[in-house]
Design a protein around this motif. Structure first.
Motif, short mmCIF file in Angstrom:
data_model
loop_
_atom_site.label_atom_id
_atom_site.label_comp_id
_atom_site.label_asym_id
_atom_site.label_seq_id
_atom_site.Cartn_x
_atom_site.Cartn_y
_atom_site.Cartn_z
N ILE A 86 14.84 23.25 14.34
CA ILE A 86 13.80 23.85 13.23
C ILE A 86 13.99 25.54 13.07
N SER A 87 14.77 25.60 11.71
CA SER A 87 15.10 27.18 11.55
C SER A 87 14.12 28.18 11.24
N GLN A 88 13.20 27.27 10.28
CA GLN A 88 12.07 28.39 9.64
C GLN A 88 11.01 27.33 9.33
N ARG A 89 9.69 28.13 9.08
CA ARG A 89 8.58 27.49 8.61
C ARG A 89 8.26 27.99 7.23
N ILE A 90 7.76 27.25 6.23
CA ILE A 90 7.58 27.40 4.86
C ILE A 90 6.49 27.20 4.16
N PRO A 91 5.27 27.99 4.54
CA PRO A 91 3.97 27.69 4.11
C PRO A 91 4.10 27.63 2.51
N ALA A 92 3.00 26.96 2.09
CA ALA A 92 2.79 26.95 0.53
C ALA A 92 2.59 28.30 -0.12
N GLY A 93 3.16 28.88 -0.98
CA GLY A 93 2.99 30.10 -1.63
C GLY A 93 4.15 31.34 -1.21
N GLN A 94 4.76 31.04 -0.07
CA GLN A 94 5.60 32.04 0.48
C GLN A 94 7.16 31.63 0.19
N PRO A 95 7.95 32.59 -0.18
CA PRO A 95 9.27 32.38 -0.66
C PRO A 95 10.12 31.76 0.49
N ALA A 96 10.87 30.77 0.11
CA ALA A 96 11.87 30.22 1.31
C ALA A 96 13.16 30.95 1.58
N PRO A 131 13.92 25.05 0.00
CA PRO A 131 14.82 25.99 0.20
C PRO A 131 16.23 25.54 -0.06
N ALA A 132 16.87 26.58 -0.47
CA ALA A 132 18.36 26.32 -1.06
C ALA A 132 19.17 25.87 0.21
N GLY A 133 19.99 24.87 0.17
CA GLY A 133 20.83 24.16 1.16
C GLY A 133 19.93 22.60 1.31
N ALA A 134 18.61 22.45 1.02
CA ALA A 134 17.84 21.33 1.47
C ALA A 134 17.87 20.27 0.08
N ASP A 135 17.87 19.17 0.31
CA ASP A 135 17.56 18.21 -0.78
C ASP A 135 16.60 17.02 -0.66
N CYS A 136 15.93 17.04 0.44
CA CYS A 136 14.92 16.08 0.75
C CYS A 136 13.89 16.56 1.66
N VAL A 137 12.75 15.83 1.79
CA VAL A 137 11.86 16.19 2.87
C VAL A 137 11.56 14.69 3.65
N ALA A 138 11.48 14.75 4.91
CA ALA A 138 11.09 13.74 5.66
C ALA A 138 9.68 13.96 5.98
N ILE A 139 8.82 13.03 5.89
CA ILE A 139 7.42 13.27 6.08
C ILE A 139 7.11 13.46 7.64
N GLN A 140 6.20 14.02 7.98
CA GLN A 140 5.68 14.47 9.27
C GLN A 140 5.54 13.25 10.11
N GLU A 141 4.74 12.18 9.53
CA GLU A 141 4.67 11.10 10.34
C GLU A 141 5.79 10.53 10.73
#
Length: 400
Positions: free
Chosen positions: A75-85, A103-113
């Motif tokens: 896990i390389s970074q944490r991105i809260p809503a409203g903060q630049p990635a 963030p640039a370089g990402a193209d999907c999101v795995a849900i936390q569950e």
């Protein structure tokens, strides 16, 4: 829904045509969006920005490159809503939250569950490109038409404007309406009734409808059953209002003074219509001010307000949707005959899957205001017709 008129009576359509002839939209004004609920847009509004302004996460979870999914990642970074990635380091994932920028370089999101945390790493399941990602401009694209001229602004429309950063909006000025109530027998609610008197139900009812139809009530006065008093009140109203609404005084009785007073001050278009309730109706002008003279009977006033006052105020606001009521074809749950005049029966529309049923209020007397309070439509019965159960009948839906 037009039909041949009986001799000596004018049609509803002809009366409305005369009322709206030459009526144009009022001037515009700029107001705060916080005050714009119910107001009508002057012109088209275009989107100023994309919404969302960047790709963002639809879920709480972990952003990654889909090619790296299906394995354990740092896990390389944490991105809260409203903060630049920051750009995503190759072979890593980022903790991300709903609404956060991808963030640039990402193209999907795995849900936390579906992700197992192991210290500063995450075991991420196989995730497809675009999964749980809301693309830039998904809702609105910059430059696209957002809202059209003539739109009556409501909660959703004002939300759209706010989402574009608009704090003010150009709208049509509200039509100024003066309400004149005639009848010496009328007493305001809260006072004691003497013999022969009745409470003023038309005033609160029509004032509410005027505001619902977009008007600004600038005056509400009771006028004595006297020609001179009626004349003076009409002159005063014409000096401050775009529209005058009167109740009573439009028939041919000795104490009905609106019609002759209007003929003295301006013009009278129509006043005997092939409809029930509400055959006596004065439509006229005093200078540039339009007048709608409704019968004193509350039921007739209620029906007339929907059929005539609503379209007039709609035309003045440039709101074409308000110039006619929605027509819904329904299955009659009743039998009736309309002789000589078109009947606007107060009815309820009930929706049962593909079937729409029209059930009239049991008592259709024009003296029964309950028939208006407990229904949501007018079932329109053509003159000289016989409606039987199961027949199709056109109904005018009364928007709440």
């Amino acid at each position: 829904m037009a039909e041949r008129n009986q001799s000596g009576l004018q049609s509803v359509e002809r009366a409305l045509e005369a009322l709206l002839e030459g009526v144009t939209r009022l001037e515009s004004e700029r107001i705060d969006c916080s005050d714009a609920d119910g107001r009508v847009l002057v012109g088209n509004v275009l989107a100023a920005i994309d919404v969302p302004p960047a790709d963002n996460s639809a879920m709480d979870g972990f952003a990654l490159a889909s090619a790296d999914s299906g394995r354990q990642l740092p896990i390389s970074q944490r991105i809260p809503a409203g903060q630049p990635a920051q750009p995503l380091a190759p072979g890593t994932c980022a903790r991300i939250f709903t609404g956060s920028e991808i963030p640039a370089g990402a193209d999907c999101v795995a849900i936390q569950e579906n992700v197992e945390r192991v210290g500063d790493t995450a075991i991420v399941p196989v995730t497809q490109v675009g999964q749980n990602v809301r693309r830039r401009g998904l809702d609105v694209t910059m430059g696209q038409p957002l809202l059209g001229a003539g739109t009556r602004l409501g909660a959703a429309a004002l939300g759209l404007l706010a989402g574009q950063g608009y704090s003010t909006v150009d709208v049509v000025r509200r039509p100024r309406v003066a309400l004149l109530l005639t009848g010496d027998e009328i007493v305001e609610p809260g006072q004691s009734l003497a013999r022969g008197q009745i409470y003023n139900s038309n005033g609160p009812m029509l004032a509410t409808l005027i505001r619902r139809f977009g008007g600004e009530l600038v005056s509400q006065v009771q006028v004595a059953d006297d020609f001179g008093a009626t004349l003076a009140r009409l002159e005063e109203a014409a000096s401050v209002a775009d529209v005058i609404v009167t109740t009573g005084g439009v028939s041919v009785g000795e104490e009905d003074h609106v019609k002759p007073a209007l003929e003295r001050l301006g013009t009278l278009s129509l006043w005997r219509l092939a409809m029930r309730p509400g055959k006596p109706l004065a439509l006229g002008t005093i200078g540039s001010t339009r007048l709608v003279g409704l019968p004193g009977n509350p039921v007739s006033s209620y029906v007339g307000a929907w059929l005539y006052l609503r379209p007039l105020l709609g035309r003045l606001q440039g709101c074409s949707d308000q110039e006619s009521l929605p027509v819904i074809s329904a299955e009659a749950q009743f039998e009736t005959r309309a002789q000589g005049r078109r009947h606007y029966m107060r009815a309820n529309l009930e929706f049962h899957g593909e079937r729409i049923l029209a059930t009239p209020y049991p008592e259709q007397s024009s003296a029964v205001l309950t028939s208006c309070a407990e229904t949501n439509a007018f079932a329109v019965i053509p003159a000289d017709s016989h409606i039987r159960p199961g027949d199709r009948v056109d109904c005018l839906w009364l928007p709440g």
